[in-house]
Design an enzyme around this catalytic site. Sequence first.
Site, short mmCIF file in Angstrom:
data_model
loop_
_atom_site.label_atom_id
_atom_site.label_comp_id
_atom_site.label_asym_id
_atom_site.label_seq_id
_atom_site.Cartn_x
_atom_site.Cartn_y
_atom_site.Cartn_z
N SER A 1 0.83 -1.21 0.00
CA SER A 1 0.00 0.00 0.00
C SER A 1 0.86 1.26 0.00
O SER A 1 1.99 1.27 0.47
CB SER A 1 -0.92 0.02 1.21
OG SER A 1 -1.75 -1.11 1.22
N1 SAH Z 1 -1.14 -4.61 3.93
C1 SAH Z 1 -0.37 -4.68 2.72
C2 SAH Z 1 -1.24 -4.51 1.52
C3 SAH Z 1 -1.43 -5.78 0.80
S1 SAH Z 1 -2.49 -5.69 -0.60
C4 SAH Z 1 0.76 -3.66 2.78
O1 SAH Z 1 1.30 -3.44 3.81
O2 SAH Z 1 1.15 -3.10 1.81
C5 SAH Z 1 -3.93 -6.46 0.03
C6 SAH Z 1 -3.79 -7.91 0.43
O3 SAH Z 1 -5.06 -8.37 0.82
C7 SAH Z 1 -3.33 -8.84 -0.68
O4 SAH Z 1 -2.15 -9.48 -0.30
C8 SAH Z 1 -4.48 -9.83 -0.82
O5 SAH Z 1 -4.08 -11.15 -1.11
C9 SAH Z 1 -5.11 -9.73 0.55
N2 SAH Z 1 -6.48 -10.22 0.65
C10 SAH Z 1 -7.52 -10.03 -0.21
N3 SAH Z 1 -8.61 -10.65 0.26
C11 SAH Z 1 -8.26 -11.23 1.44
C12 SAH Z 1 -8.95 -12.04 2.38
N4 SAH Z 1 -10.23 -12.40 2.23
N5 SAH Z 1 -8.27 -12.47 3.47
C13 SAH Z 1 -6.97 -12.14 3.66
N6 SAH Z 1 -6.26 -11.41 2.79
C14 SAH Z 1 -6.90 -10.96 1.69
#
Ligand code: SAH
Length: 287
Positions: free
Chosen positions: A137
């Site tokens: 993010s």
């Molecule tokens: N928090 C991260 C952002 C990751 S992007 C950062 O620090 O940058 C969002 C993430 O959410 C992805 O890895 C995706 O696989 C995850 N995601 C989407 N749906 C999800 C779910 N139902 N349970 C857990 N993770 C999920």
Amino acid sequence: MSDKPRSFPLPLSSVVDKGARKAPVFAPVATPQTATQNAARHVPVPGQHRPAAVAMPSKSHGYAQERAQPVVSRDRPLVSDAIRHAMAQRVAKQGVRDQVVLNALATVPRHMFMDQGLVSQAYIDASLPIGHQQTISQPYIVARMIEVLRNGGQLKRVLEIGTGCGYQAAVLACVAHEVFSIERIKPLHELAKNNLRPLRVPNLRLHYGDGMLGLPQAAPFDGIILAAAGLQVPQPLLDQLAVGGRLVAPVGDRTQQLVLITRTGKAEWTSETLEDCHFVPLRAGTV
Ligand code: SAH
């Protein structure tokens, strides 16, 4: 917990290359890119040597006249505290006021969560690909969501849905007593574990599973944060929020908005729309 920012057991000085020349503190230009576009960008395969991508300073900036030499790698990062502080300052200029959150942003070494080929872009304000069509993010939105979650108070138990590479979880661990983070894509769960290991964050627990179901065994949470956008907030997450607790989530499809939900009673929640945002989609199940 006091409002004093937590610092990792590993001093930052031990993760930056002391012998390396300090990189210039410039404000690289982040082109407006959506999380989805960025998620689709190529991520170099680990182990495959590629020249590090270089974030170029703005032409209008004085440094444009100088020869920028940010030769960076994860093992030998030319990253200084100053660059991280500059990033936190930029985020402050964008409207984040909570100094505890800004301090956390200035503490967590974001470059340690990035693929080797993108390390030199670690401190620009952009979401960047981490593989599996997902992104790390944007620092601004990480800070903004945590600021909204904290609301100037102290966070005890926090749940994050969407660990990704683990960056936001590490920032959360600086401001909360206990953090639980769930990821549904196994290789990303493993990636986050590997990224976080050298930082030794004792108050952070990573779980592999479907975050739409929450983590009932650790509930209730006084803060829940979603890093992926659904058309609505899953009911189990609302149920696992403590009364008085706050949940921050992107909601929507092509157009998304950041929503704050507060649990005001046993069966009562209030909702507030904050601002437009763009996140990767929330998906059910595990892979
Ligand atoms: N928090 C991260 C952002 C990751 S992007 C950062 O620090 O940058 C969002 C993430 O959410 C992805 O890895 C995706 O696989 C995850 N995601 C989407 N749906 C999800 C779910 N139902 N349970 C857990 N993770 C999920």
